[in-house]
Design a protein around this motif. Structure first.
Motif, PDB file in Angstrom:
ATOM      1  N   THR A  42       0.832  -1.200   0.000  1.00 39.59           N
ATOM      2  CA  THR A  42       0.000   0.000   0.000  1.00 39.59           C
ATOM      3  C   THR A  42       0.870   1.255   0.000  1.00 39.59           C
ATOM      4  O   THR A  42       1.815   1.371   0.783  1.00 39.59           O
ATOM      5  CB  THR A  42      -0.921   0.031   1.230  1.00 39.59           C
ATOM      6  OG1 THR A  42      -1.778  -1.115   1.195  1.00 39.59           O
ATOM      7  CG2 THR A  42      -1.765   1.307   1.247  1.00 39.59           C
ATOM      8  N   GLU A  84      -3.944   4.099  -1.575  1.00 39.73           N
ATOM      9  CA  GLU A  84      -5.015   4.577  -0.711  1.00 39.73           C
ATOM     10  C   GLU A  84      -4.916   6.099  -0.689  1.00 39.73           C
ATOM     11  O   GLU A  84      -3.917   6.666  -0.230  1.00 39.73           O
ATOM     12  CB  GLU A  84      -4.867   4.012   0.703  1.00 39.73           C
ATOM     13  CG  GLU A  84      -5.129   2.530   0.814  1.00 39.73           C
ATOM     14  CD  GLU A  84      -6.585   2.164   0.602  1.00 39.73           C
ATOM     15  OE1 GLU A  84      -7.451   3.041   0.828  1.00 39.73           O
ATOM     16  OE2 GLU A  84      -6.864   1.026   0.211  1.00 39.73           O
ATOM     17  N   ASP A 106      -3.489   1.042   7.777  1.00 41.40           N
ATOM     18  CA  ASP A 106      -3.512   0.443   6.437  1.00 41.40           C
ATOM     19  C   ASP A 106      -2.189  -0.193   6.041  1.00 41.40           C
ATOM     20  O   ASP A 106      -2.099  -0.807   4.975  1.00 41.40           O
ATOM     21  CB  ASP A 106      -3.879   1.507   5.395  1.00 41.40           C
ATOM     22  CG  ASP A 106      -5.265   2.101   5.640  1.00 41.40           C
ATOM     23  OD1 ASP A 106      -6.130   1.365   6.137  1.00 41.40           O
ATOM     24  OD2 ASP A 106      -5.467   3.293   5.346  1.00 41.40           O
TER      25      ASP A 106
END
Length: 408
Positions: A42, A84, A106
């Motif tokens: 991510t 993200e 995250d």
């Protein structure tokens, strides 16, 4: 782990990466060695998608998404990369909160996106605290780095010495004698004023006007400029630079160029129209190179949109994170940051991307480009294209003096 040199990338996609001091060239040779879980990798994007900097955020987001799509198509990381993204509205507090959430909830291994200097400074502090690398979109403030910085990396917006040195060189090259400047009365504007006094050639006729940061009516200041003005510097008033140029033309000033800040080209063209032909857009993306044309053509084919300088910054950020992860053979954020500090990456800049020990961009060339009607060759349906006015020599990070750690 055996080195794997047999991997064939998608044609025309990957560029050459080289670790400083290793002499290793060609594609990275650490593919297939990443571990990780099923959630993939991510990257957090702190984008100003609304408010005054929305155009910056939208362009960066488009380039970043395109880079990540390419990385996933190539598959050299073995894990899917996801972005993200959140709208910070250019609020430093919201950006800092989102940074923490991306990392702590995250699992983001890197962050990108900040534009305004106050967001850049605040998130740079969070990057150091959480030991997570951040590749900025803009944020040219000299307060970004200290001598101890390890996790913040400058990209699109250069600090004041690197903004003003090319302008000083342009003045000398063209033999300009009469220079005007309008700067805003805040940290960035005053820093630009200092650099003008330090770097511009001796003997020129220089007029500097200082205005409030929120000023929008510049006519009184422009009327104090000499009639034989050669160059007007609006770099020290980023929010007002377009208005400064437009109003200078309205009152009949006929100087050759106005140098502005790092505004997205579409913003400049939409606001200035034909006057964009004499507004010098400052950028580091090499829109005139073969590498950019190659990427921009693919971007146009894939997205049906024109790629320009700020989409380029998002693209570079996405590719740099992927290359650093590959080179580090790790998704550990501290190892990724170390790989970025030690990387030489041939991308869509004029020179390989390099950083010094505290994350200042090194050996970077800046461009001044004017905007003209009609799309570029790689996107003929576009409204405008850029034409080069000046390209600087590569500039050393030594031009920029970082803060010592207790000064920020």
């Amino acid at each position: 782990m055996a080195n794997d040199t047999s991997r064939t990338p998608v044609a025309g996609v990957r560029r050459r990466t080289m670790l400083k001091g290793t002499g290793v060239a060609g594609v990275s040779m650490l593919a297939g060695c990443l571990g990780g879980d099923d959630d993939g990798i991510t990257i957090g994007a702190l984008q100003p998608l609304s408010g005054n900097f929305a155009a910056w955020g939208a362009a960066h987001e488009a380039g970043l998404e395109f880079a990540v799509d390419e990385v996933n198509e190539e598959g050299f990381l073995d894990e899917e990369v996801t972005v993200e993204s959140t709208d910070t509205e250019s609020d430093a507090g919201d950006a800092a909160t989102a940074f923490r959430r991306f990392v702590e909830e995250d699992g983001a291994v890197g962050i990108t996106g900040p534009v305004s200097s106050d967001v850049g400074v605040r998130t740079a502090q969070i990057a150091e605290e959480l030991e997570t690398p951040m590749v900025l979109h803009m944020a040219g403030t000299h307060q970004l780095h200290t001598t101890q910085s390890q996790y913040s990396f400058r990209l699109g917006s250069l600090p004041a010495p690197m903004d003003l040195q090319p302008q000083a060189d342009l003045i000398e090259e063209r033999g300009y004698e009469t220079i005007g400047a309008i700067v805003a009365d805040y940290e960035w504007g005053r820093t630009v004023e200092d650099q003008i006094e330090e770097l511009f050639p001796a003997g020129i006729d220089l007029t500097v006007e200082v205005t409030p940061l929120g000023e929008s009516e510049f006519t009184p200041y422009l009327r104090d400029m000499p009639d034989d003005l050669d160059l007007l510097v609006a770099t020290g008033h980023p929010p007002g630079s377009i208005s400064i140029h437009a109003q200078s033309r309205e009152i009949g000033l006929e100087h050759e160029l106005t140098t502005g800040a790092g505004l997205p080209p579409n913003v400049i063209y939409e606001a200035l129209g034909e006057h964009a032909e004499t507004f010098a857009h400052l950028h580091v993306t090499d829109v005139y190179g073969d590498a950019f044309a190659d990427v921009a053509s693919r971007f146009a084919d894939e997205r049906g949109e024109q790629m320009s300088t700020h989409e380029g910054y998002g693209y570079i950020a996405g590719r740099v994170f992927a290359e650093a992860i590959d080179t580090a053979d790790s998704t550990d954020s501290t190892e990724i940051a170390a790989a970025i500090r030690d990387i030489e990456y041939e991308t869509i800049l004029a020179n390989p991307l390099r950083y010094n020990d505290w994350g200042e961009i090194d050996d970077v060339s800046a461009f001044f480009s004017t905007l003209h009607e009609g799309g570029p060759e790689y996107f003929p349906d576009g409204d405008f294209h850029l034409e080069e006015e000046y390209q600087s020599d590569p500039m050393s990070a030594d031009l920029v003096e970082p803060l010592v750690d207790d000064e920020r």
